[in-house]
Scaffold this motif. Structure first.
Motif, mmCIF file in Angstrom:
data_model
loop_
_atom_site.group_PDB
_atom_site.id
_atom_site.type_symbol
_atom_site.label_atom_id
_atom_site.label_comp_id
_atom_site.label_asym_id
_atom_site.label_seq_id
_atom_site.Cartn_x
_atom_site.Cartn_y
_atom_site.Cartn_z
ATOM 1 N N VAL A 10 -3.342 -1.096 -0.465
ATOM 2 C CA VAL A 10 -2.429 -1.739 0.307
ATOM 3 C C VAL A 10 -0.970 -1.692 0.109
ATOM 4 N N PHE A 11 -0.555 -1.823 -1.214
ATOM 5 C CA PHE A 11 0.753 -1.505 -1.406
ATOM 6 C C PHE A 11 1.332 -0.100 -1.176
ATOM 7 N N PHE A 12 0.454 0.941 -1.681
ATOM 8 C CA PHE A 12 0.981 2.265 -1.202
ATOM 9 C C PHE A 12 0.910 2.286 0.353
ATOM 10 N N VAL A 13 0.205 1.802 1.102
ATOM 11 C CA VAL A 13 0.445 1.991 2.778
ATOM 12 C C VAL A 13 1.775 1.239 3.088
ATOM 13 N N ILE A 14 1.859 0.076 2.516
ATOM 14 C CA ILE A 14 3.136 -0.927 2.928
ATOM 15 C C ILE A 14 4.339 0.206 2.470
ATOM 16 N N THR A 16 4.557 3.321 2.142
ATOM 17 C CA THR A 16 4.481 4.349 2.669
ATOM 18 C C THR A 16 5.234 4.221 4.168
ATOM 19 N N CYS A 17 4.986 3.064 4.637
ATOM 20 C CA CYS A 17 5.544 2.557 6.085
ATOM 21 C C CYS A 17 6.907 2.494 6.053
ATOM 22 N N ILE A 18 7.243 1.758 4.798
ATOM 23 C CA ILE A 18 8.735 1.354 4.722
ATOM 24 C C ILE A 18 9.632 2.517 4.501
ATOM 25 N N LEU A 19 9.031 3.462 3.681
ATOM 26 C CA LEU A 19 9.806 4.750 3.337
ATOM 27 C C LEU A 19 10.082 5.576 4.474
ATOM 28 N N ALA A 20 8.942 5.758 5.443
ATOM 29 C CA ALA A 20 9.056 6.423 6.812
ATOM 30 C C ALA A 20 9.808 5.661 7.685
ATOM 31 N N LEU A 21 9.986 4.416 7.622
ATOM 32 C CA LEU A 21 10.912 3.822 8.771
ATOM 33 C C LEU A 21 12.259 3.846 8.124
ATOM 34 N N ASN A 22 12.383 4.152 6.825
ATOM 35 C CA ASN A 22 13.898 4.278 6.145
ATOM 36 C C ASN A 22 14.291 5.556 6.765
ATOM 37 N N VAL A 23 13.407 6.621 6.634
ATOM 38 C CA VAL A 23 13.738 7.811 6.936
ATOM 39 C C VAL A 23 14.109 8.354 8.407
ATOM 40 N N VAL A 24 13.378 7.416 9.064
ATOM 41 C CA VAL A 24 13.746 7.662 10.442
ATOM 42 C C VAL A 24 15.012 6.793 11.062
#
Length: 97
Positions: A10-14, A16-24
């Motif tokens: 769950v931590f890795f999913v969260i 990954t989502c935060i990292l993707a949002l920061n990149v976008v």
């Protein structure tokens, strides 16, 4: 151990989502800066290249020295500040990003 691995997933999913949002978000801000700066520089160049403008610039003293560098620096600062303002409008804390 099973619950720990589940929570780790769950931590890795969260993360990954935060990292993707920061990149976008970073890509959007950089694209906004680029497009805004391009339009601003083209507009400023049209204004600075009017007839007799070069004559006026040479007689303007220190203000007329290196107009291309002045346009570049002024456009960069304005676009960076505008993009930072746009990015920060959705955040109440300055350290959010």
């Amino acid at each position: 151990m099973r619950d720990f691995l589940f929570e780790l997933g769950v931590f890795f999913v969260i993360a990954t989502c935060i990292l993707a949002l920061n990149v976008v978000q970073r890509w959007l801000v950089e694209t906004l800066e680029l497009k805004t700066r391009q339009g601003l520089v083209l507009s400023l160049l049209q204004d600075w290249m009017l007839p007799r403008r070069a004559f006026w610039l040479t007689n303007a003293g220190p203000m007329g020295v290196n107009p291309d560098q002045r346009i570049h620096e002024d456009a960069r600062k304005l676009c960076e500040l505008s993009a930072d303002l746009c990015r920060g409008l959705g955040c109440r804390r300055p350290s959010c990003f």
